[in-house]
Design an enzyme around this catalytic site. Structure first.
Site, PDB file in Angstrom:
ATOM      1  CB  SER A 214      26.804  51.127  35.562  1.00  0.00           C
ATOM      2  OG  SER A 214      27.300  50.656  36.642  1.00  0.00           O
ATOM      3  NE  ARG A 215      19.575  53.381  31.881  1.00  0.00           N
ATOM      4  CZ  ARG A 215      19.014  52.668  33.037  1.00  0.00           C
ATOM      5  NH1 ARG A 215      19.558  51.196  33.001  1.00  0.00           N
ATOM      6  NH2 ARG A 215      17.913  52.660  33.080  1.00  0.00           N
ATOM      7  CG  MET A 216      29.219  51.973  31.215  1.00  0.00           C
ATOM      8  SD  MET A 216      29.822  53.609  30.508  1.00  0.00           S
ATOM      9  CE  MET A 216      31.393  52.551  30.573  1.00  0.00           C
TER      10      MET A 216
END
Length: 241
Positions: A214-216
């Site tokens: 989630s692009r975290m």
């Protein structure tokens, strides 16, 4: 004749291209699924960067020591950034070393503005490292040691090419190599060209990046005095993705 089909408009949707980091990297390379933690930098930045290069080597990454080098070129229109890929040929607590023609675009840029940024990227592992800091030429004796490790063909190529300068054709370039090869025929130890040598990038900041779902992503920034090898003087901060 140009093959027009080769340049036909592609229907590839570049905007839709996406990789979900942290999903399969760990499956293919055990241990990579572990989140990047501040404790990984307990022994300094250099051991972790070296470890990641070794990991990339074990994973079969082509040119695992390749890095994108950014410099600043001073032009009539003002300073302009320039990037290209080079190979890291030395790694120590003092910094990152690479070699080039001092009269090339990057060589002249680094002489005029001795500061650079270098990014190692390993997409298959979901990792990258960026180092930024002042740059200086390495001692001639260090260049000599590395030069002796280069294949003879690479040594001849360094003499033959006026790197970054325009040339009329490939035929002319090959002719220059032929002339240099003849010049050094019978010479066992080809000397280091006076216009060729190493640069040392001494990091003031480094960022270790690890891709996550989630692009975290995980991002750790290391701040230190350029050339300072004292681990206790390092400042480590976690950055938001």
């Amino acid at each position: 004749m140009v093959d027009q089909e080769k340049f036909a408009t592609s229907e590839l949707d570049i905007a839709a291209m996406r990789v979900e980091y942290g999903v399969d990297q760990g499956d293919n390379h055990p241990g990579l699924e572990t989140d990047l933690d501040e404790s990984w930098l307990a022994d300094g930045w250099e051991p972790l960067l070296r470890n990641w290069i070794e990991h990339a080597t074990s994973a079969g990454v082509t040119d695992p020591n390749a890095m994108v080098l950014a410099t600043v070129e001073l032009t009539d229109s003002g300073p302009r950034p320039a990037t290209r890929t080079v190979l890291c040929k030395g790694l120590s607590p003092e910094g990152v070393t690479f070699y080039t023609n001092y009269e090339s675009f990057k060589g002249r840029a680094l002489t005029e503005t001795p500061y650079a940024s270098a990014t190692f990227v390993w997409p298959a592992l979901g990792r990258q490292v960026t180092a930024r800091g002042p740059v200086r030429r390495v001692a001639p004796e260090l260049t000599e040691v590395y030069w002796r490790s280069r294949p003879r063909g690479s040594q001849l190529g360094a003499w033959a090419s006026r790197q970054s300068r325009p040339i009329a054709s490939r035929v002319q370039l090959d002719q220059q190599l032929t002339e240099v090869t003849a010049r050094f025929e019978g010479v066992d130890a080809i000397p280091v060209p006076p216009f060729w040598g190493g640069f040392l990038l001494q990091p003031e900041t480094l960022e270790f990046w690890q891709g996550r779902r989630s692009r975290m992503h995980n991002r750790l920034r290391v701040t230190l005095e350029a050339g300072d090898t004292n681990v206790s003087a390092m400042k480590v901060e976690r950055l938001q993705p």
